[in-house]
Design an enzyme around this catalytic site. Structure first.
Site, PDB file in Angstrom:
ATOM      1  N   GLY A  45       0.805  -1.212   0.000  1.00  0.00           N
ATOM      2  CA  GLY A  45       0.000   0.000   0.000  1.00  0.00           C
ATOM      3  C   GLY A  45       0.835   1.256   0.000  1.00  0.00           C
ATOM      4  N   ASN A  47       1.476   3.302  -2.307  1.00  0.00           N
ATOM      5  CA  ASN A  47       1.191   4.235  -3.394  1.00  0.00           C
ATOM      6  C   ASN A  47       0.370   5.442  -2.968  1.00  0.00           C
ATOM      7  OD1 ASN A  47      -1.283   3.040  -2.991  1.00  0.00           O
ATOM      8  ND2 ASN A  47      -1.454   2.165  -5.044  1.00  0.00           N
ATOM      9  N   ILE A  50      -0.071   7.181   4.169  1.00  0.00           N
ATOM     10  CA  ILE A  50       1.057   6.887   5.060  1.00  0.00           C
ATOM     11  C   ILE A  50       2.094   6.038   4.341  1.00  0.00           C
ATOM     12  CG2 ILE A  50       1.720   5.699   7.191  1.00  0.00           C
ATOM     13  CD1 ILE A  50      -1.097   6.349   8.246  1.00  0.00           C
ATOM     14  N   TYR A 199     -12.926  -3.840  11.527  1.00  0.00           N
ATOM     15  CA  TYR A 199     -11.663  -3.117  11.381  1.00  0.00           C
ATOM     16  C   TYR A 199     -10.855  -3.201  12.670  1.00  0.00           C
ATOM     17  CZ  TYR A 199      -8.484   0.824  10.655  1.00  0.00           C
ATOM     18  OH  TYR A 199      -7.362   1.620  10.543  1.00  0.00           O
TER      19      TYR A 199
END
Length: 319
Positions: A45, A47, A50, A199
């Site tokens: 991730g 791209n 954070i 989550y």
């Protein structure tokens, strides 16, 4: 009617997190000047948000940085952006879809053949989804992207990490883990739960996983979990339009941007004093006590064993 109530309940839980974070608000920064020439860093991730700012910082330090993501367009743009802003041309993109075990296996096989070392692995990818659905592997999608997929990826890259020691594994968790309702006999997340609880469960599993890894890794390989703070990133894109606008407005006024949110991740990746520190939970670039359930060693081991069983039951060859 249930949908309205569910959305209101979710919004109220998010509000509690925001209030709690406000009380402990800080914007600590990683101040060390560690250079990473000759090192290889892999960021899932990487791209956007954070992950992108973590990749940019490690690139400035001289590392070869591999961005792993399923979004080709965003990832190629991120590579160009990092090269332009850092002058480091050793920035690459490799396709990875954490929602598919087959993609994770293919990625790991290719990475292990292509790269001689892996010095830093940042399990940064994360998502929220309002609707609860299973992946093609039979795992709830948020649980798979945030926890089970990275768990599999890390294990498939473990030999490379060990061969590269001293090496570090950094797992991005969240203060939202406090709202968990985990069932260690349901790692796949089949039991019906609201979006925030799913989550939260995934983020608590991340902390338990870091502690389990620390017990099993050889000396020279470390694993730590971090909370980046409340950050304005694309992770909130799966919320309803109205809820997302409210949440992002509050974050933009009171909390962190992506560069500020990346600081604890960066600290865990490069701080020289952490070379032998493992199994810890960091906030604001400092070790903090995590949820009290993470100090239950039996639970740590039980979740590890059940996750390993879940993964092995779905693989063509066991880990």
């Amino acid at each position: 009617m249930y949908s309205i109530i569910a959305r209101l309940y979710l919004f109220l839980k998010i509000a509690v997190i925001v209030v709690f974070e406000t009380v402990t608000l800080g914007k600590a920064r990683c101040k060390c000047k560690t250079k990473l020439d000759g090192k290889v860093a892999l960021i899932t991730g990487g791209n956007t948000g954070i992950g992108l700012e973590t990749a940019r910082d490690l690139a400035r330090r001289g590392a070869t940085v591999i961005i792993a993501s399923r979004n080709v367009e965003k990832s190629e743009a991120a590579v160009k952006d990092i090269i332009k802003t850092t002058g480091n041309t050793k920035i690459h993109f490799k396709s990875l879809n954490l929602l598919k075990f087959s993609s994770i296996i293919k990625f790991a096989d290719e990475f292990n053949k292509e790269y001689n070392n892996l010095d830093i692995l940042v399990n940064n990818s994360g998502t929220t989804m309002f609707k609860q659905n299973l992946s093609e592997d039979g795992v709830e999608r948020v649980i798979q992207i945030n926890y089970v997929g990275p768990f599999l990826l890390t294990n498939l890259l473990m030999n490379k990490l060990i061969a590269s020691k001293p090496s570090r594994i950094v797992i991005v968790s969240s203060k939202a883990n406090e709202f968990h309702e985990i069932d260690p006999d349901d790692i796949a997340g089949v039991r019906p739960l609201d979006a925030l609880t799913r989550y939260s469960n995934s983020k608590l599993y991340n902390i338990l996983w870091a502690k389990a890894l620390a017990k099993r890794l050889p000396e020279g390989v470390t694993a730590n979990a971090i909370h980046p703070g409340i950050v304005k990133t694309e992770i909130f894109n799966t919320l309803t339009d109205r809820m997302r606008k409210v949440v992002l407005w509050v974050i933009s006024v009171f909390f962190k941007n992506a560069e500020e949110g990346a600081q604890t991740t960066i600290h865990a990746c490069v701080a020289p004093e952490l070379e032998l520190v493992s199994g810890e939970y960091f906030e604001e670039c400092r070790i903090r006590l995590a949820n009290k359930v993470t100090r239950d060693e039996k639970l740590v081991d039980y979740v590890w064993e059940n996750t390993m069983k879940l993964v092995n039951d779905r693989l063509p060859r066991p880990l």
